[in-house]
Design a protein around this motif. Structure first.
Motif: not given
Length: 115
Positions: A18-21, A32-40
């Motif tokens: 998951i981290g690699d993806h 972009r490093p936004k928390p919701r985008e990273i969670a999505r």
């Protein structure tokens, strides 16, 4: 964290994939490093991971949450037609069976005051 076997993959292997993806998407500029985008993206990566593991090994555990297993149901089982109640023969099919992790069940029951 322990490195227990979790249905073909270890917990650390799941985290790494998951981290690699997510890292690849950030490096390519798609995320972009936004928390919701990273969670999505992490959830979408988990979806792909689960589908791949179920297709290849037939089982995967998401630690502390659920165990998913591919179940092949044979042809010839008898069911009922919901419209008229008549017996009918069911075709063979593949399904996914979900079993809640024991720690999750305990946490839910504790919060409800049942345990």
């Amino acid at each position: 964290m322990s490195d227990k076997k979790l249905g073909g993959m270890t917990k650390d292997q799941i985290i790494k994939r998951i981290g690699d993806h997510v890292d690849k998407l950030q490096a390519d500029g798609y995320l972009r490093p936004k928390p919701r985008e990273i969670a999505r993206e992490a959830l979408e990566a988990l979806e792909v991971l689960v589908a791949d593991e179920l297709a290849s090994t037939g089982v995967i555990r998401v630690p502390g949450i659920v165990r998913l297993a591919r179940v092949d149901k044979p042809a010839g089982r008898i069911g009922r037609n919901p419209q008229n109640g008549m017996p009918m023969e069911l075709p063979a099919k593949t399904a996914v069976k979900a079993t809640a992790a024991g720690s999750l069940v305990t946490a839910v029951l504790t919060r409800r005051g049942t345990r």
